[in-house]
Structure formats: C-alpha cells, structure tokens
Write a protein that holds these residues in place. Structure first.
Motif, PDB file in Angstrom:
ATOM      1  N   VAL A   1     -36.487  43.544 -52.528  1.00 30.72           N
ATOM      2  CA  VAL A   1     -36.317  43.914 -51.123  1.00 30.72           C
ATOM      3  C   VAL A   1     -37.690  44.065 -50.477  1.00 30.72           C
ATOM      4  CG1 VAL A   1     -35.455  45.718 -49.581  1.00 30.72           C
ATOM      5  CG2 VAL A   1     -34.111  45.045 -51.569  1.00 30.72           C
ATOM      6  N   LEU A   2     -37.821  43.523 -49.286  1.00 30.52           N
ATOM      7  CA  LEU A   2     -39.087  43.619 -48.569  1.00 30.52           C
ATOM      8  C   LEU A   2     -39.284  45.035 -48.044  1.00 30.52           C
ATOM      9  CD1 LEU A   2     -41.550  41.985 -47.512  1.00 30.52           C
ATOM     10  CD2 LEU A   2     -40.256  41.698 -45.372  1.00 30.52           C
ATOM     11  N   GLU A   3     -40.447  45.607 -48.383  1.00 34.67           N
ATOM     12  CA  GLU A   3     -40.831  46.900 -47.840  1.00 34.67           C
ATOM     13  C   GLU A   3     -41.942  46.695 -46.810  1.00 34.67           C
ATOM     14  OE1 GLU A   3     -41.741  49.252 -51.346  1.00 34.67           O
ATOM     15  OE2 GLU A   3     -39.665  49.943 -51.417  1.00 34.67           O
ATOM     16  N   GLU A   4     -42.539  47.767 -46.392  1.00 32.51           N
ATOM     17  CA  GLU A   4     -43.587  47.673 -45.382  1.00 32.51           C
ATOM     18  C   GLU A   4     -44.820  46.970 -45.934  1.00 32.51           C
ATOM     19  OE1 GLU A   4     -44.410  51.560 -43.932  1.00 32.51           O
ATOM     20  OE2 GLU A   4     -42.448  51.810 -42.975  1.00 32.51           O
ATOM     21  N   GLN A   5     -45.605  46.404 -45.010  1.00 34.16           N
ATOM     22  CA  GLN A   5     -46.891  45.796 -45.323  1.00 34.16           C
ATOM     23  C   GLN A   5     -46.780  44.620 -46.287  1.00 34.16           C
ATOM     24  OE1 GLN A   5     -48.838  49.377 -46.647  1.00 34.16           O
ATOM     25  NE2 GLN A   5     -49.600  49.856 -44.585  1.00 34.16           N
ATOM     26  N   GLY A   6     -45.666  43.873 -46.181  1.00 34.28           N
ATOM     27  CA  GLY A   6     -45.531  42.635 -46.937  1.00 34.28           C
ATOM     28  C   GLY A   6     -45.403  42.798 -48.433  1.00 34.28           C
ATOM     29  N   VAL A   7     -44.818  43.897 -48.882  1.00 28.57           N
ATOM     30  CA  VAL A   7     -44.638  44.159 -50.309  1.00 28.57           C
ATOM     31  C   VAL A   7     -43.158  44.061 -50.663  1.00 28.57           C
ATOM     32  CG1 VAL A   7     -44.832  45.911 -52.117  1.00 28.57           C
ATOM     33  CG2 VAL A   7     -46.698  45.589 -50.481  1.00 28.57           C
ATOM     34  N   VAL A   8     -42.867  43.389 -51.775  1.00 28.58           N
ATOM     35  CA  VAL A   8     -41.490  43.264 -52.259  1.00 28.58           C
ATOM     36  C   VAL A   8     -41.285  44.193 -53.442  1.00 28.58           C
ATOM     37  CG1 VAL A   8     -39.811  41.716 -53.337  1.00 28.58           C
ATOM     38  CG2 VAL A   8     -41.248  40.892 -51.454  1.00 28.58           C
ATOM     39  N   ARG A   9     -40.226  45.015 -53.356  1.00 27.41           N
ATOM     40  CA  ARG A   9     -39.866  45.930 -54.443  1.00 27.41           C
ATOM     41  C   ARG A   9     -38.714  45.329 -55.238  1.00 27.41           C
ATOM     42  NH1 ARG A   9     -38.331  52.383 -53.789  1.00 27.41           N
ATOM     43  NH2 ARG A   9     -37.933  52.784 -56.007  1.00 27.41           N
ATOM     44  N   ALA A  10     -38.848  45.286 -56.527  1.00 28.82           N
ATOM     45  CA  ALA A  10     -37.893  44.595 -57.393  1.00 28.82           C
ATOM     46  C   ALA A  10     -36.560  45.322 -57.483  1.00 28.82           C
ATOM     47  CB  ALA A  10     -38.474  44.440 -58.788  1.00 28.82           C
ATOM     48  N   MET A  11     -35.491  44.536 -57.615  1.00 28.02           N
ATOM     49  CA  MET A  11     -34.179  45.046 -57.999  1.00 28.02           C
ATOM     50  C   MET A  11     -34.036  44.961 -59.506  1.00 28.02           C
ATOM     51  SD  MET A  11     -31.471  43.377 -55.337  1.00 28.02           S
ATOM     52  CE  MET A  11     -31.527  43.689 -53.571  1.00 28.02           C
ATOM     53  N   ARG A  12     -33.269  45.867 -60.082  1.00 30.99           N
ATOM     54  CA  ARG A  12     -32.996  45.803 -61.513  1.00 30.99           C
ATOM     55  C   ARG A  12     -32.081  44.622 -61.841  1.00 30.99           C
ATOM     56  NH1 ARG A  12     -32.002  52.208 -63.029  1.00 30.99           N
ATOM     57  NH2 ARG A  12     -34.110  52.904 -62.447  1.00 30.99           N
ATOM     58  N   GLY A  13     -31.127  44.377 -60.971  1.00 31.78           N
ATOM     59  CA  GLY A  13     -30.163  43.317 -61.207  1.00 31.78           C
ATOM     60  C   GLY A  13     -30.145  42.330 -60.057  1.00 31.78           C
ATOM     61  N   SER A  14     -28.945  41.969 -59.656  1.00 35.78           N
ATOM     62  CA  SER A  14     -28.751  40.967 -58.614  1.00 35.78           C
ATOM     63  C   SER A  14     -27.784  41.501 -57.566  1.00 35.78           C
ATOM     64  CB  SER A  14     -28.172  39.681 -59.222  1.00 35.78           C
ATOM     65  OG  SER A  14     -27.584  38.862 -58.232  1.00 35.78           O
ATOM     66  N   PRO A  15     -28.026  41.181 -56.282  1.00 35.75           N
ATOM     67  CA  PRO A  15     -27.052  41.595 -55.263  1.00 35.75           C
ATOM     68  C   PRO A  15     -25.704  40.914 -55.440  1.00 35.75           C
ATOM     69  CG  PRO A  15     -28.668  40.089 -54.331  1.00 35.75           C
ATOM     70  CD  PRO A  15     -29.160  40.438 -55.708  1.00 35.75           C
ATOM     71  N   PHE A  16     -25.661  39.855 -56.238  1.00 35.48           N
ATOM     72  CA  PHE A  16     -24.409  39.120 -56.426  1.00 35.48           C
ATOM     73  C   PHE A  16     -23.577  39.665 -57.586  1.00 35.48           C
ATOM     74  CE2 PHE A  16     -27.443  36.178 -54.436  1.00 35.48           C
ATOM     75  CZ  PHE A  16     -26.796  36.046 -53.220  1.00 35.48           C
ATOM     76  N   ASP A  17     -24.171  40.548 -58.388  1.00 36.64           N
ATOM     77  CA  ASP A  17     -23.357  41.216 -59.407  1.00 36.64           C
ATOM     78  C   ASP A  17     -23.215  42.697 -59.093  1.00 36.64           C
ATOM     79  OD1 ASP A  17     -25.759  42.420 -60.204  1.00 36.64           O
ATOM     80  OD2 ASP A  17     -26.023  41.102 -61.934  1.00 36.64           O
ATOM     81  N   GLY A  18     -23.624  43.081 -57.886  1.00 37.83           N
ATOM     82  CA  GLY A  18     -23.415  44.440 -57.413  1.00 37.83           C
ATOM     83  C   GLY A  18     -24.483  45.434 -57.804  1.00 37.83           C
ATOM     84  N   ASP A  19     -25.526  44.984 -58.525  1.00 36.32           N
ATOM     85  CA  ASP A  19     -26.575  45.916 -58.951  1.00 36.32           C
ATOM     86  C   ASP A  19     -27.793  45.749 -58.054  1.00 36.32           C
ATOM     87  OD1 ASP A  19     -28.302  47.637 -60.166  1.00 36.32           O
ATOM     88  OD2 ASP A  19     -28.405  46.560 -62.070  1.00 36.32           O
TER      89      ASP A  19
END
Length: 260
Positions: free
Chosen positions: A16-34
C-alpha cells in the motif's frame, strides 16, 4: 488507498502506498483477503511493478461502451454490453513493451478504466455490484484492427484483441474513486491524443458486473476493461504510450517490433 503489485527479491508482493512515495508491504494478497500490513517499506520509485492483479486473471472487454466512440463509428447504441475476452498472455505490466505483431499495419491504443474484482460474484444485483469490486486501474486495450475488422464482419471479436502484450494494466489499484465520474486520457509520445470521462459510459461498472455475473462466476483478480472513448488511433514501434486516469495514476508502456 493505492495497492501496488511488485517484485521484491524475486517474490511477487502487494503493498500500500504511504506518504512520500513509500510502499508498505502486505503479508498476503488483497485477493485472498489478507491485507494485513507488515513493517517492511520500500521507495516506490525503486520497485519493479507487476500488473496489479493475480498471476493469470480472466480479462473481460467491452466494445462500443462510450457514446462518443459509438457515434464516431456510426453504429447504433447496443442494447446489451458487446463483450469479448482477452487471454491472460495478453497481460502486460507497467513499463513493459507492447509487441507490434509481425505483418501488422494497423494497431491502435485504447484508453480504458479497468475494474478489478475483489470478491466472488454470481447473480449479483446491480445495486450490490460495486461491493464486489476491489478497485480500479488503468488499461490499454491494444487492438490489431485489420484482423478485428475481418472478425467483426463475421459477427465476432477475438484474435484482433488477443495478441500477447495487448492488455497493459496498472500502475496500481485505487480503492477510493467513483467509477462513474473519472477523466481519462491517452498520450502518445507526450501528446494528448484521446480524452474522455466515464460519465459517458453506456453501461457503467455496476451494470457490467451484474450482467456478467448472470452467466459467469466472477473471481477475485478478474479484470473488466470497460471500453474506450472516442479518439482511438495508431501505434508504431518506437512509440511511448501513456494512459492516465484522474485519481488513479499513469500507465506507461513502449512499443517494440516483434522479432523476426
């Protein structure tokens, strides 16, 4: 929220994009609900982006869905969405090269809003349809017109839309835009060549999801390319093409000649 799909150390990740052009990782996938977030963060500018969907999505296309495009072709308004499908081998990541097929002479760009399915949908009502959409991204429904016109004379539309790399998608999924009021444009080598607004859609995203789900079980990661406004035009090897949609971002690709 802007969701990106990218490679990190050889592994496909979502973030997910946060401020100042930084992407924070997801543990899983938005397509498996995590969609739980990790503490890992990386600058967006340093990431190799992937198409923001599952590895092998189904890609549904809609022909003649903008009133402006229908008018420029001289066709009557359709009573139902004119649908076709593109194979998953046509999927292309942001920054990737659209391959201009050997022997082709007329290949066009088509700027499109793409709906990304987030929840299984079957027999959904139009008023409930958008609840099954995770968000929206930019797409380019690249089309080989010589074959497409021959096919359309026979009442079908398949191979002209289906070449490898003919479905560039990206750069991200935006979950917080109104699909009924988005301005979109195509730029070719830096010049605006196509512009429209989704308010001109004949069949909106809600109608398309409801209509498709009458026959097809829509699955997380499926893509619905919603059609293109008036102003489509030719691509050539060496071109740089950008599809921009307000609130979402810009999808940029180059065009290369197919190897002999």
């Amino acid at each position: 929220m802007k969701i990106y799909h990218f490679l990190h150390e050889g592994r496909a990740r979502f973030g997910v994009l946060e401020e100042q052009g930084v992407v924070r990782a997801m543990r899983g996938s938005p397509f498996d609900g995590d969609m739980t977030l990790d503490e890992e963060r990386w600058p967006l500018a340093g990431l190799q982006l992937l198409a923001p969907t599952v590895a092998r999505p189904r890609i549904f296309g809609v022909g003649f869905n903008y009133r402006s495009h229908i008018l420029e072709t001289g066709r009557p308004l359709p009573d139902i969405p004119p649908l076709f499908m593109k194979p998953d081998t046509s999927l292309l990541a942001p920054g990737g090269a659209i391959v201009y097929p050997r022997g082709s002479t007329v290949v066009h760009y088509e700027a499109e809003l793409v709906a990304v399915i987030g929840r299984r949908a079957r027999h959904v009502r139009q008023e409930d349809a958008l609840a099954h959409v995770l968000g929206y991204t930019c797409g380019n429904d690249v089309s080989e017109r010589t074959i497409q016109r021959q096919e359309m004379a026979m009442g079908l539309m398949t191979l002209g839309k289906a070449f490898d790399t003919f479905a560039p998608i990206g750069p991200c999924i935006e979950t917080a835009v109104d699909p009924a009021a988005l301005r979109l444009r195509a730029r070719l080598n830096g010049k605006v060549v196509q512009e429209g607004n989704t308010a001109d859609l004949l069949f909106g995203v809600d109608a398309l999801v409801a209509y498709l789900s009458r026959a097809v079980t829509l699955l997380p990661g499926d893509l619905i390319m919603t059609g293109t406004p008036g102003g489509v035009g030719p691509l050539r090897p060496g071109d740089a093409v950008e599809i921009e949609i307000d609130g979402i971002g810009t999808l940029a690709n180059t065009v290369v000649e197919e190897d002999a």
